[in-house]
Design a protein around this motif. Sequence first.
Motif, PDB file in Angstrom:
ATOM      1  N   GLU A 150       0.851  -1.184   0.000  1.00  0.00           N
ATOM      2  CA  GLU A 150       0.000   0.000   0.000  1.00  0.00           C
ATOM      3  C   GLU A 150       0.888   1.236   0.000  1.00  0.00           C
ATOM      4  O   GLU A 150       1.666   1.457   0.931  1.00  0.00           O
ATOM      5  N   TYR A 151       0.820   1.989  -1.061  1.00  0.00           N
ATOM      6  CA  TYR A 151       1.609   3.203  -1.184  1.00  0.00           C
ATOM      7  C   TYR A 151       0.696   4.408  -0.944  1.00  0.00           C
ATOM      8  O   TYR A 151      -0.359   4.544  -1.561  1.00  0.00           O
ATOM      9  N   VAL A 152       1.115   5.267  -0.041  1.00  0.00           N
ATOM     10  CA  VAL A 152       0.303   6.421   0.332  1.00  0.00           C
ATOM     11  C   VAL A 152       0.561   7.572  -0.633  1.00  0.00           C
ATOM     12  O   VAL A 152       1.713   7.934  -0.883  1.00  0.00           O
ATOM     13  N   PHE A 153      -0.496   8.105  -1.192  1.00  0.00           N
ATOM     14  CA  PHE A 153      -0.368   9.256  -2.092  1.00  0.00           C
ATOM     15  C   PHE A 153      -1.588  10.145  -1.968  1.00  0.00           C
ATOM     16  O   PHE A 153      -2.629   9.749  -1.437  1.00  0.00           O
ATOM     17  N   ASN A 154      -1.452  11.364  -2.451  1.00  0.00           N
ATOM     18  CA  ASN A 154      -2.545  12.322  -2.475  1.00  0.00           C
ATOM     19  C   ASN A 154      -2.611  12.901  -3.871  1.00  0.00           C
ATOM     20  O   ASN A 154      -1.706  13.621  -4.297  1.00  0.00           O
ATOM     21  N   ILE A 155      -3.654  12.578  -4.595  1.00  0.00           N
ATOM     22  CA  ILE A 155      -3.771  12.985  -5.992  1.00  0.00           C
ATOM     23  C   ILE A 155      -3.753  14.509  -6.146  1.00  0.00           C
ATOM     24  O   ILE A 155      -3.280  15.043  -7.157  1.00  0.00           O
ATOM     25  N   VAL A 156      -4.217  15.218  -5.123  1.00  0.00           N
ATOM     26  CA  VAL A 156      -4.237  16.681  -5.184  1.00  0.00           C
ATOM     27  C   VAL A 156      -2.817  17.238  -5.316  1.00  0.00           C
ATOM     28  O   VAL A 156      -2.575  18.235  -6.004  1.00  0.00           O
TER      29      VAL A 156
END
Length: 442
Positions: A230-236
């Motif tokens: 699970e890789y944490v990202f924020n599309i914003v």
Amino acid sequence: MEKLNEKKGNGIALLPFLIFVFVYLISGIILQAQGVKMAFYQFPAPVAAGIGIIFSFILTKGSLDEKFDIFIKGCGDDNIIIMCIIYLLAGAFSTVSNAMGGVESAVNLGLTLIPAKFITVGIFIIAAFISISTGTSVGTILAIGPIAVQLVEKAGLNLPLVLGALVGGAMFGDNLSIISDTTIAATRTQGVSMKDKFRVNIGFALPAALVTILLLFMFGKPITVPESQEYVFNIVKVIPYIFVLIAAIAGINVFVVLTGGIIISGVIGFSYGSFKGLEFVQQIYSGFTGMFDIFLLSLLTGGLANMVSNGGGLDWLLHKINKKIKGKKSAQLGISALVSLTDAATANNTVSIIVSGQLSKEISRTHDVDPRKTASLLDTFSCIMQGLIPYGAQLLIAGSFTNGSVSPVQIVPYVWYCFILAVFAILSIVTPFGNGYLRRNS
């Protein structure tokens, strides 16, 4: 008035420029022999340019005030100043967007979207996106390299192959990014827009990338598929990169594009708590200072080039080169060879473009080569050579992640993209392939 290609010039006037390159090259070779890490980057290029300038002052005729006037006019050339300001804005955007978590989110988004069984292809694609978004191949390799090595160990992949894919993807973006210092240098020295250079360049760079992806898909399959993570990202946080890329391709003024990207990154950073108080403006200034070397080098080489040109050095070199050039195709091949050899000597693709930019402009003008094509060839072949020299920063950094188990020399044969790009770029010179944009907009 005597035609440009009939001026014999003065070969002695070219000596300061040769001293600049020679000092840069010899210092790198000596330090490399002594085992110094990143040997070709230890002697600052602006200092090497300064040595060349001193010799230029000695050789140039006239009073000291007259010599300074020639030098300052070169430093203050419109294209040089514009190039330097773009460097500052590009550095600020890259630093601010990275500080608010943009690079981390973009990398993790790519790792989430690309299936683990296509990890080698994925590394190439992610590197290409990060590099074209941030404008830095070195920064891309630093961001993705540690992750790539970990994935290789879990999947039983060929480590040099994966690192070659990483370097290739990074060079793809470096070549095409509108905020890359190579693009800035290539377009400003040739007096063309970034939008036009991008559209010419992608005509042969994209096919090369697609062939590379196909080969990596065929030969880069893992022995064991790594477990999904699970890789944490924020599309914003990826939005500023998308904005800059789309706006630049659409032809919006580059100053507006980069300023807009900085503002958007700042708003996002404040919204998510990445910046507090004065941290935003401090990051902007950090981006400015990060471009100091290339900013100063551009000013100094602008002044040096004007002194060399005033003394007849460029006319002499152009006269010699024109004897070997028979037409448009050989002129383009000559420009490509010139920037490639300069990059091999300096181990810096931006420096190689700045050094060979003025002469390439004169060659293309004399032989009626479209300046948009000249700009794309300068950027392309400097990036090709930079991605293949084992003493270049990109391969040195990639090899450093392996703790000595893989040397930069072992990675070179696997930087498939650079080899394939060279083939497609040469095809675009000797055949109509990849020149659709120029044909439609000639």
